[in-house]
Design an enzyme around this catalytic site. Sequence first.
Site: not given
Ligand code: ADP
Length: 490
Positions: A386, A254, A154-155, A179
């Site tokens: 959340e 997590e 995540p970020w 990633k």
């Molecule tokens: P937020 O909604 O706060 O951005 P996410 O759970 O969407 O949190 O993002 C966390 C990580 O999951 C990021 O690296 C995002 O690119 C990745 N991500 C989001 N959607 C998918 C998906 N469908 N499959 C795999 N990874 C994903």
Amino acid sequence: MPVTQSKLEPMLIDGELTESTSASRIPVYDPSTEEVIVEVADASTAEVDAAIAAARRAFDEGGWPQTTAQERGRILFRIADKIRAEAAVLAELESRNSGKPIVEAEFDMADAATCFEYYGGLATKISGTVNPVPDNALSLSMKEPVGVAGQIIPWNYPLLMAAWKLAPALAAGCTCVLKPAEQTPLTALKLAGWLGKCGVPPGVVNIVTGLGETAGAHIVAHPQVDKIAFTGSAAVGKIIMKSAADTLKRVTLELGGKSPNIFFADADFEAAIDGALFGVFINQGEVCSAGSRILVERSIYPKFVDAMTEKARAIKLGPPLDRATKMGPLVSREQFERVRQYQAIGRSEAKVAIGGGQPKSFARGYYVEPTIFYDVDNSARIAREEIFGPVAAVIPFDKESDAVRIANDSPFGLAAAVWSRDIYRALRMVRAIRAGIVWVNHMQPTYVEAPWGGYKQSGFGRELGVHGIDEYLETKQVHINLNEQPIGWY
Ligand code: ADP
Ligand code: MG
């Protein structure tokens, strides 16, 4: 928004810093100015495939799992040293890209280095067992790396989350395709440029940029990936678990939380107020373990809300790179809008002690006010969902049993904290709370030596500590017959 630099940051594939040929690009923002810092690629399917193929080769043919644990450990120590040497540069980049205060970013860089050091040391402590089977035989359990790990982060703590993923995987002998979040890929990409010099062989770590729905989803679905380690939202965790089921990958998740921070009347009052604010406002509240439900015993409740409010008034919002800043902007427009929406929901569900909107003093940037809602019912949306921003829901309770009931009445179970000087009560609460982490008279301290992860819909699997490396290991049973005669069955 104008692109101030039209440079495209390269990815790390098979040991090479590779400029993507993907037509699709992702702008990376400075959330305090809303300006684009740089662009990264939304990696094409072919590029993600190349990264996975490189990781596969490094695992199957490249000899990474066969390197000695000592050698892997030394490589991790070199990565830690490099992060420490470049901490100032990294912290500035992290702060600028994520919006977190520079002082917090500096702590994150030190923690990332410590994580590599811990797992560098742990690499040589992975050992198996001898099983006392009832036969003339030697029965062993051996630990072996799980294979290619797809790691999606995540970020909110960009480089630190990369460290939590890469360090235990490499120590275990896995190879990785990481990633970063599309919002905050820059520090991981900096690290990408150093790994080769630290001794990481080509293909052992690959770092690809891209959107979750494209690059991320492709890693999760790919048959050549053995395990997915994910940190992020519960919604995406569910998508990942379903997709990973098709190839029966190992999965650790997590996810989010709605962690209760519980205050009894006998707690040290000043420390409690500090802990309540720190628990929910650190890193702009963009913390999976944020103490976003503040449960307060009714006899101190009015005084507590007043004191929290008073102290919250002094929280200094400002540009992330200003050393006096205690709260920066949220990471992105999307997150800003999400938090603004929850502020509106909160105004209709509860009373506002402070905040609830956007600060007037900034012409631009994704700033929101530190917000405290009180008289919140635990069934309210702001108490169940959340928010991932600086929004606290304060809930009164009467008895210890009410505190337990309210604390556990949540789909999540990541963390909790209990504040009391009564050791009997504090320890009863530790046992009663259904969460993966319980702090007593503190909120948020996190150590690489101690396990991290959630109960219920906060996910499963544990990161950090010795538990963290286990998630990257398989167990092989070995039976060595010591009888020299035939089995004699036929
Ligand atoms: P937020 O909604 O706060 O951005 P996410 O759970 O969407 O949190 O993002 C966390 C990580 O999951 C990021 O690296 C995002 O690119 C990745 N991500 C989001 N959607 C998918 C998906 N469908 N499959 C795999 N990874 C994903
Ligand atoms: Mg998302």
